[in-house]
Design a protein around this motif. Structure first.
Motif, short mmCIF file in Angstrom:
data_model
loop_
_atom_site.label_atom_id
_atom_site.label_comp_id
_atom_site.label_asym_id
_atom_site.label_seq_id
_atom_site.Cartn_x
_atom_site.Cartn_y
_atom_site.Cartn_z
N GLY A 80 0.89 -1.29 -0.03
CA GLY A 80 0.09 -0.04 0.21
C GLY A 80 0.74 1.33 -0.05
O GLY A 80 0.40 2.36 0.30
N LYS A 81 2.09 1.18 -0.21
CA LYS A 81 2.97 2.46 -0.35
C LYS A 81 3.62 2.37 -1.61
O LYS A 81 3.66 1.83 -2.46
N ARG A 82 4.14 3.87 -1.75
CA ARG A 82 4.89 4.19 -2.96
C ARG A 82 6.32 3.88 -2.70
O ARG A 82 6.85 4.97 -1.89
N THR A 83 7.03 3.07 -3.51
CA THR A 83 8.34 3.04 -2.76
C THR A 83 9.39 3.18 -4.27
O THR A 83 8.79 2.87 -5.28
N ALA A 84 10.19 3.95 -4.19
CA ALA A 84 11.20 4.24 -5.06
C ALA A 84 12.26 3.09 -5.01
O ALA A 84 12.99 2.95 -3.96
N VAL A 85 12.66 2.77 -6.02
CA VAL A 85 13.77 1.65 -6.44
C VAL A 85 14.89 2.17 -7.16
O VAL A 85 14.64 2.51 -8.39
N ILE A 86 16.27 2.41 -6.57
CA ILE A 86 17.19 3.11 -7.12
C ILE A 86 18.28 2.03 -7.54
O ILE A 86 18.66 1.34 -6.70
N GLY A 87 18.65 1.69 -8.88
CA GLY A 87 19.29 0.97 -9.22
C GLY A 87 19.18 0.41 -10.67
O GLY A 87 17.70 0.29 -11.14
N SER A 88 20.04 -0.47 -11.36
CA SER A 88 19.77 -0.83 -12.68
C SER A 88 20.12 -2.32 -12.94
O SER A 88 20.25 -2.80 -13.96
N GLY A 89 20.34 -3.16 -11.68
CA GLY A 89 21.07 -4.33 -11.91
C GLY A 89 20.12 -5.56 -11.38
O GLY A 89 18.92 -5.16 -11.35
N ALA A 90 20.56 -6.39 -11.13
CA ALA A 90 19.82 -7.72 -10.96
C ALA A 90 19.09 -7.50 -9.63
O ALA A 90 17.73 -7.94 -9.39
N SER A 91 19.65 -6.92 -8.53
CA SER A 91 19.04 -6.49 -7.51
C SER A 91 17.84 -5.81 -7.55
O SER A 91 16.94 -6.03 -6.78
N ALA A 92 17.89 -4.66 -8.17
CA ALA A 92 16.85 -3.72 -8.52
C ALA A 92 15.55 -4.55 -9.21
O ALA A 92 14.61 -4.40 -8.94
N PHE A 93 16.02 -5.59 -10.07
CA PHE A 93 14.94 -6.22 -10.94
C PHE A 93 14.38 -7.03 -9.75
O PHE A 93 13.18 -7.06 -9.94
N THR A 94 15.03 -7.59 -8.78
CA THR A 94 14.51 -8.62 -8.02
C THR A 94 13.55 -7.75 -7.10
O THR A 94 12.45 -8.38 -6.73
N ALA A 95 13.90 -6.54 -6.63
CA ALA A 95 13.03 -5.80 -5.83
C ALA A 95 11.80 -5.46 -6.54
O ALA A 95 10.81 -5.34 -5.88
N LEU A 96 11.93 -5.06 -7.83
CA LEU A 96 10.71 -4.64 -8.64
C LEU A 96 9.80 -5.85 -8.69
O LEU A 96 8.43 -5.49 -8.63
N ALA A 97 10.36 -7.02 -9.09
CA ALA A 97 9.41 -7.97 -9.07
C ALA A 97 8.72 -8.58 -7.79
O ALA A 97 7.52 -8.99 -7.61
N ALA A 98 9.59 -8.02 -6.66
CA ALA A 98 8.92 -8.59 -5.41
C ALA A 98 7.88 -7.64 -5.10
O ALA A 98 6.56 -8.08 -4.57
N LEU A 99 7.83 -6.56 -5.35
CA LEU A 99 6.88 -5.45 -4.71
C LEU A 99 5.92 -5.50 -5.73
O LEU A 99 4.74 -5.10 -5.33
N ALA A 100 6.09 -6.11 -7.10
CA ALA A 100 4.61 -6.03 -8.00
C ALA A 100 3.97 -7.01 -7.36
O ALA A 100 2.67 -7.14 -7.55
N ARG A 101 4.45 -8.00 -6.61
CA ARG A 101 3.37 -9.13 -6.07
C ARG A 101 2.45 -8.28 -4.81
O ARG A 101 1.80 -9.23 -4.44
N LEU A 102 2.82 -7.22 -4.33
CA LEU A 102 2.00 -6.72 -3.60
C LEU A 102 0.95 -5.79 -4.22
O LEU A 102 0.33 -4.89 -3.41
N ALA A 103 0.79 -5.73 -5.39
CA ALA A 103 -0.02 -4.78 -6.31
C ALA A 103 -1.22 -4.96 -5.76
O ALA A 103 -2.18 -4.05 -5.87
N ASP A 104 -1.70 -6.05 -5.19
CA ASP A 104 -3.33 -6.16 -4.94
C ASP A 104 -3.56 -5.28 -3.66
O ASP A 104 -4.70 -4.91 -3.52
N ALA A 105 -2.54 -4.93 -2.82
CA ALA A 105 -2.96 -3.89 -1.89
C ALA A 105 -2.86 -2.42 -2.42
O ALA A 105 -2.02 -2.01 -3.24
N GLU A 106 -4.14 -1.87 -2.27
CA GLU A 106 -4.39 -0.54 -3.13
C GLU A 106 -3.21 0.37 -2.47
O GLU A 106 -2.89 0.78 -1.51
N GLY A 107 -2.95 1.12 -3.81
CA GLY A 107 -1.83 2.14 -3.33
C GLY A 107 -0.23 1.71 -3.52
O GLY A 107 0.43 2.54 -3.59
N THR A 108 0.02 0.13 -3.50
CA THR A 108 1.17 0.06 -3.68
C THR A 108 1.67 0.18 -5.23
O THR A 108 1.02 -0.02 -6.48
#
Length: 474
Positions: A217-245
């Motif tokens: 339900g939060k707005r999160t900035a992910v800074i980076g362009s490597g595999a770790s950033a990919f990982t974080a983006l994919a993980a946070l996408a799983r929270l998309a059902d929570a409104e505002g995420t």
């Protein structure tokens, strides 16, 4: 083993007797009981040399355990060192299925800890190395330098200090403890330290309810362009059902054909799938990419954070910031040694051209060993991720080859030290350990057009269904 206590208790009649004592009976000190440090100990043991592994954490793979929730993009077959496997065989250890992908936690529990246990008392825990030098010589003194053993200063968990002598030193302490900051100039952005309660430098562990609550339900900035950033983006996408995420992906560069890695052409399928998962997060509207944004300041807007770029752009306020801009080596405890480091990467001088991330991905790094890892300080080697300095292209297989060669060199087998015994998988753009959600997946792309590092992927729809940033996106 010789320690400072021997000197203090006058067990040698003269200082000269100590200096002239042969270093042959002294151990090779290995700093760090991670994958490469323990592999180094296994190779030294196989060569008849005595290792002494000093680990700051309470168990083997202490740093790996801190990202234990992350699944690696290498299979078990690529994560077990051959000499370590031979050492483990008599213990009844069963090698995991070579075709599967472990998490960091799996790697630590099923391989690293058993390996450390097999090495026995040669591994010491809660022993933090605070300094390394030459006996009786600071970095200025030339006379008789190479004939002196190394002195290794150690602080134990109970506060006790100790000085050990060593015939050689292999620093495999990694770079996990020193993540790079938010600032595009390599320095912390203005306000970054003051915003510490809203800034993380790690991939979020969404298996932890408290962490999930932090980002859902939060707005999160992910800074980076490597595999770790990919990982974080994919993980946070799983929270998309929570409104505002929603995620705001902050890139210092633009979107290009290699932004999402090698895709289905990557010979490490899980690595390719990781980039495709990040692309899907953007395509599906769970993340908005902001390109060419070089952060210079983090400003408070109540409890939220506003990112400010060098060009004056200001992003819409976010609730959390995840900084995944790479790692850098801690060289502070090696200050009294003579290091030969590249001025850009902080990697050994001969190694730097081979791993330059401007030219190389993991698979195009030429396998290397003791020769490329040597320093003006004879008998000292930086190995594993630490040897790569600030380059993000490291693979465990590379580290295992490094320490095989180093052990051979220390044993006097130069032919074996110079021999190459590794072929690396090709393609892809690497930036650290990655999350691969399905251990059995074949890395097939989710969207059409996913190409290799030399082919442009399908058009990336930036924030197609996402709330726009205050700057209008990319």
């Amino acid at each position: 083993m010789l320690t400072a206590q021997f000197i203090d208790e006058h067990r040698y009649k003269t200082w000269g007797a100590l200096v002239n004592a042969s270093t042959a009976a002294l151990p090779t000190v290995v700093i760090g009981a991670g994958p490469v440090g323990l592999a180094a100990a296994a190779h030294l043991t196989a060569r008849g040399l005595t290792p002494l592994v000093l680990e700051a954490g309470a168990s083997a793979g202490a740093a790996v355990r801190e990202w234990g929730h992350v699944r690696l993009f290498s299979t078990w077959a690529e994560l077990v060192d051959p000499a370590a496997e031979k050492l483990l065989a008599p213990t009844g250890w069963v090698k995991p299925d070579g075709g599967t992908y472990p998490t960091g936690g799996d790697w630590a529990e099923l391989y690293l800890q058993p390996l450390a246990d097999a090495l026995g008392d040669t591994v010491r825990y809660r022993a933090t190395v605070t300094g390394v030098s030459r006996l009786g010589r600071d970095r200025i003194v030339d006379a008789g330098r190479d004939a002196q053993p190394f002195t290794v200063h150690v602080t134990h968990a109970d506060g006790r200090e100790e000085r050990l002598l060593a015939a050689a030193v292999i620093d495999a302490s990694g770079a996990w403890s020193t993540p790079s900051p938010t600032g595009a100039d390599g320095l912390p952005a203005l306000g970054e330290r003051a915003a510490a309660d809203r800034v993380s430098y790690r991939i979020p562990d969404l298996n932890d309810p408290a962490v999930t609550a932090r980002y859902a339900g939060k707005r999160t900035a992910v800074i980076g362009s490597g595999a770790s950033a990919f990982t974080a983006l994919a993980a946070l996408a799983r929270l998309a059902d929570a409104e505002g995420t929603h995620s705001v992906w902050v890139l210092r560069r633009g979107i290009s054909g290699s932004t999402f890695g090698g895709g289905s052409a990557d010979q490490l399928p899980a690595r390719g799938a990781l980039g495709l998962a990040a692309k899907a997060a953007v395509d599906d509207g769970h993340a908005t990419a902001v390109t060419g944004f070089r952060t210079t300041a983090l400003e408070r807007d109540g409890v939220r954070i506003v990112l400010v770029a060098e060009d004056g752009r200001r992003l819409e306020a976010v609730d959390e910031v995840i900084v995944l801009t790479g790692l850098r080596p801690d060289l502070s405890f090696l200050a009294e040694l003579r290091l030969g480091l590249d001025e850009r990467l902080q990697a050994p001088t001969a190694l730097a051209p081979l791993i330059d991330p401007n030219q190389h991905s993991c698979g195009t790094v030429y396998p290397h060993g003791a020769s490329e890892l040597s320093h003006p300080e004879q008998g000292l080697y930086l190995a594993g991720m630490k040897s790569y300095g600030r380059a993000p292209t490291f693979l465990a297989m590379t580290g295992y080859e490094q320490v095989r060669s180093i052990a051979a060199a220390l044993a006097g087998d130069q032919e074996a030290a110079d021999r190459v015994e590794l072929t690396l998988p090709e393609t892809g753009v690497c930036g650290g350990a990655g999350l691969f959600e399905d251990p059995q997946a074949d890395g097939a792309p989710r969207a059409e057009g996913g190409g290799g590092c030399c082919a442009a992927p399908a058009t990336v729809q930036i924030g197609a269904s996402a709330r726009a940033s205050s700057t209008g996106g990319c």
